[in-house]
Design a protein around this motif. Sequence first.
Motif, mmCIF file in Angstrom:
data_model
loop_
_atom_site.group_PDB
_atom_site.id
_atom_site.type_symbol
_atom_site.label_atom_id
_atom_site.label_comp_id
_atom_site.label_asym_id
_atom_site.label_seq_id
_atom_site.Cartn_x
_atom_site.Cartn_y
_atom_site.Cartn_z
ATOM 1 N N ALA A 22 10.687 13.562 -7.143
ATOM 2 C CA ALA A 22 10.869 12.566 -6.083
ATOM 3 C C ALA A 22 12.138 11.724 -6.291
ATOM 4 C CB ALA A 22 9.409 11.604 -6.155
ATOM 5 N N ASN A 25 14.945 13.455 -5.043
ATOM 6 C CA ASN A 25 15.083 13.515 -3.520
ATOM 7 C C ASN A 25 15.330 12.187 -2.932
ATOM 8 O OD1 ASN A 25 14.809 16.225 -3.252
ATOM 9 N ND2 ASN A 25 12.489 16.199 -3.146
ATOM 10 N N LEU A 27 13.754 9.319 -3.203
ATOM 11 C CA LEU A 27 12.413 8.629 -2.557
ATOM 12 C C LEU A 27 12.379 7.412 -3.273
ATOM 13 C CD1 LEU A 27 10.015 11.752 -2.386
ATOM 14 C CD2 LEU A 27 11.273 10.806 -0.338
ATOM 15 N N ASP A 28 11.774 6.469 -2.549
ATOM 16 C CA ASP A 28 11.472 5.013 -2.952
ATOM 17 C C ASP A 28 10.316 5.450 -4.085
ATOM 18 O OD1 ASP A 28 9.410 2.747 -3.406
ATOM 19 O OD2 ASP A 28 11.254 1.886 -2.132
ATOM 20 N N CYS A 29 10.703 5.107 -5.359
ATOM 21 C CA CYS A 29 9.898 5.537 -6.538
ATOM 22 C C CYS A 29 8.238 4.797 -6.652
ATOM 23 C CB CYS A 29 10.537 5.367 -7.782
ATOM 24 S SG CYS A 29 11.971 6.360 -8.263
ATOM 25 N N PHE A 32 6.573 6.195 -3.416
ATOM 26 C CA PHE A 32 6.180 7.491 -3.852
ATOM 27 C C PHE A 32 5.020 7.476 -4.534
ATOM 28 C CE2 PHE A 32 6.116 10.673 -6.943
ATOM 29 C CZ PHE A 32 5.687 11.861 -6.321
ATOM 30 N N ASN A 65 4.509 14.990 1.519
ATOM 31 C CA ASN A 65 5.255 14.488 2.663
ATOM 32 C C ASN A 65 4.721 14.863 3.848
ATOM 33 O OD1 ASN A 65 7.654 13.468 3.447
ATOM 34 N ND2 ASN A 65 7.993 15.266 4.351
ATOM 35 N N LEU A 71 7.721 10.645 3.513
ATOM 36 C CA LEU A 71 7.845 9.770 2.317
ATOM 37 C C LEU A 71 9.086 9.090 2.585
ATOM 38 C CD1 LEU A 71 7.065 12.267 -0.245
ATOM 39 C CD2 LEU A 71 5.601 10.133 0.193
ATOM 40 N N LYS A 72 9.152 7.642 2.428
ATOM 41 C CA LYS A 72 10.535 6.879 2.469
ATOM 42 C C LYS A 72 11.452 7.172 1.372
ATOM 43 C CE LYS A 72 11.371 1.779 2.877
ATOM 44 N NZ LYS A 72 12.375 1.908 1.626
ATOM 45 N N LYS A 73 12.591 7.045 2.141
ATOM 46 C CA LYS A 73 13.763 7.542 1.130
ATOM 47 C C LYS A 73 14.433 6.072 0.692
ATOM 48 C CE LYS A 73 14.688 11.952 1.809
ATOM 49 N NZ LYS A 73 14.942 13.023 0.879
ATOM 50 N N THR A 77 14.252 2.499 -7.256
ATOM 51 C CA THR A 77 14.286 3.751 -8.023
ATOM 52 C C THR A 77 14.146 3.423 -9.531
ATOM 53 O OG1 THR A 77 16.514 3.875 -8.295
ATOM 54 C CG2 THR A 77 15.697 4.948 -6.589
#
Length: 144
Positions: A22, A25, A27-29, A32, A65, A71-73, A77
Amino acid sequence: MDNFTLEKRQLCDIQGRLFELALKNKLDCPLFIESFMNSKTAAALDDVYDRLQWAGEEYILEELNDEVHGLKKAGTTYSLDVMYWIGYTYRYWHYYTGEYSREIYKIADAKTMSECWLGFHTFDVEMAVDDLKEIYRQKHSPDK
């Protein structure tokens, strides 16, 4: 833990790698982690047996996903070490206590886990889980 089989250890590792993926990639931890822990995907991993348990982290991430419709990027993080520890610990917690991912997340959300990582990641996982549960009890005791 007496019944901590090789298969259960492997599933803990897969979930740790899923959380690392995650991050990789972008993604906002915290989002996620919240999405995963409250998902049908995590519930499938909580089952005694589900095909998803052996699908690998890439496939599991795709399933999640799809389930959450994207899922938000970007956003917040955590480090790779923190993400692996959180994922591994959450899965171990399930095997240790029998609690489901959704219940575990209510006790120790992403913020709590990331804040506790520095002090807890060197603990035996069972000790870390016991301490996380105690923190929750203290925060939610009636005399507070």
